[in-house]
Design a protein around this motif. Structure first.
Motif, PDB file in Angstrom:
ATOM      1  N   TRP A  12       1.111  -1.454  -0.404  1.00  0.00           N
ATOM      2  CA  TRP A  12       0.013   0.142  -0.101  1.00  0.00           C
ATOM      3  C   TRP A  12       0.627   1.012  -0.325  1.00  0.00           C
ATOM      4  O   TRP A  12       2.145   1.682   0.673  1.00  0.00           O
ATOM      5  CB  TRP A  12      -0.677  -0.321   1.122  1.00  0.00           C
ATOM      6  N   GLY A  13      -0.253   1.933  -0.681  1.00  0.00           N
ATOM      7  CA  GLY A  13       0.618   3.385  -0.465  1.00  0.00           C
ATOM      8  C   GLY A  13      -0.103   4.356   0.740  1.00  0.00           C
ATOM      9  O   GLY A  13      -0.134   3.899   1.378  1.00  0.00           O
ATOM     10  N   GLN A  14       1.547   5.295   1.116  1.00  0.00           N
ATOM     11  CA  GLN A  14       0.242   6.364   2.599  1.00  0.00           C
ATOM     12  C   GLN A  14      -1.037   7.072   2.215  1.00  0.00           C
ATOM     13  O   GLN A  14      -1.841   6.997   2.557  1.00  0.00           O
ATOM     14  CB  GLN A  14       1.846   6.894   2.741  1.00  0.00           C
ATOM     15  N   GLY A  15      -0.849   7.242   0.829  1.00  0.00           N
ATOM     16  CA  GLY A  15      -2.411   8.448   0.857  1.00  0.00           C
ATOM     17  C   GLY A  15      -2.150   9.259   0.824  1.00  0.00           C
ATOM     18  O   GLY A  15      -1.190  10.340   0.796  1.00  0.00           O
ATOM     19  N   THR A  16      -3.192   9.863  -0.337  1.00  0.00           N
ATOM     20  CA  THR A  16      -2.979  11.114  -0.707  1.00  0.00           C
ATOM     21  C   THR A  16      -4.450  12.187  -0.585  1.00  0.00           C
ATOM     22  O   THR A  16      -5.304  12.095  -1.145  1.00  0.00           O
ATOM     23  CB  THR A  16      -2.190  11.696  -1.930  1.00  0.00           C
ATOM     24  N   GLN A  17      -4.584  13.463   0.207  1.00  0.00           N
ATOM     25  CA  GLN A  17      -5.869  13.606   0.183  1.00  0.00           C
ATOM     26  C   GLN A  17      -5.777  14.768  -1.037  1.00  0.00           C
ATOM     27  O   GLN A  17      -5.684  15.240  -1.410  1.00  0.00           O
ATOM     28  CB  GLN A  17      -5.018  15.016   1.434  1.00  0.00           C
ATOM     29  N   VAL A  18      -7.356  13.880  -0.836  1.00  0.00           N
ATOM     30  CA  VAL A  18      -8.251  15.185  -2.171  1.00  0.00           C
ATOM     31  C   VAL A  18      -9.486  15.439  -1.866  1.00  0.00           C
ATOM     32  O   VAL A  18     -10.383  14.611  -1.235  1.00  0.00           O
ATOM     33  CB  VAL A  18      -8.735  13.792  -3.541  1.00  0.00           C
ATOM     34  N   THR A  19      -9.990  17.439  -1.707  1.00  0.00           N
ATOM     35  CA  THR A  19     -10.977  17.968  -1.275  1.00  0.00           C
ATOM     36  C   THR A  19     -11.132  18.516  -2.146  1.00  0.00           C
ATOM     37  O   THR A  19     -10.819  19.605  -2.719  1.00  0.00           O
ATOM     38  CB  THR A  19     -10.066  18.475  -0.010  1.00  0.00           C
TER      39      THR A  19
END
Length: 126
Positions: free
Chosen positions: A116-123
């Motif tokens: 898994w990747g660490q994630g990225t925020q989408v707002t």
């Protein structure tokens, strides 16, 4: 060490577009993995929204079908998620995952089937 790193998240107005990228490193077998994109909004369960197999077969959740497009560039060990017509409900942390399937243990230096990747925020704002 196998790593996945997402990029491309950020703040966008409703109706806008973003392109997320997922870079896979630490293995020469990235092309053998199914790449999936997931998202999790605060207080919600993680949702699988799209996947692409090594042969290019794609699947989409109903919530994003027709608005999002998943793709990959196996030569570059990259996965992508093109998001269009974004809605406020799309606000979440987006993560990519690479699944090498039931034969994962045959690949050198692998410790697990899914990375898994660490994630990225989408707002998405109104």
């Amino acid at each position: 060490q196998i790593q996945l790193v997402e990029s491309g998240g950020g703040l966008v107005q409703a109706g806008g577009s973003l392109r997320l990228s997922c870079a896979i490193s630490g293995t020469t077998f990235a092309a053998n993995a199914t790449i999936g994109w997931y998202r999790q909004a605060p207080g919600e369960r993680r949702e699988e929204i799209a996947s692409i197999s090594p042969s290019g077969t794609t699947t989409y959740a109903e919530t994003v079908r027709g608005r999002f497009a998943i793709s990959r560039d196996s030569a570059k060990n990259m996965g992508y998620l093109q998001m269009s017509s974004l809605k406020q409900d799309d606000t979440a942390v987006y993560s990519c995952a690479a699944d090498w399937g039931r034969q994962w243990y045959a690949y050198p230096r692998f410790h697990t089937r899914v990375y898994w990747g660490q994630g990225t925020q989408v707002t998405v704002s109104s």
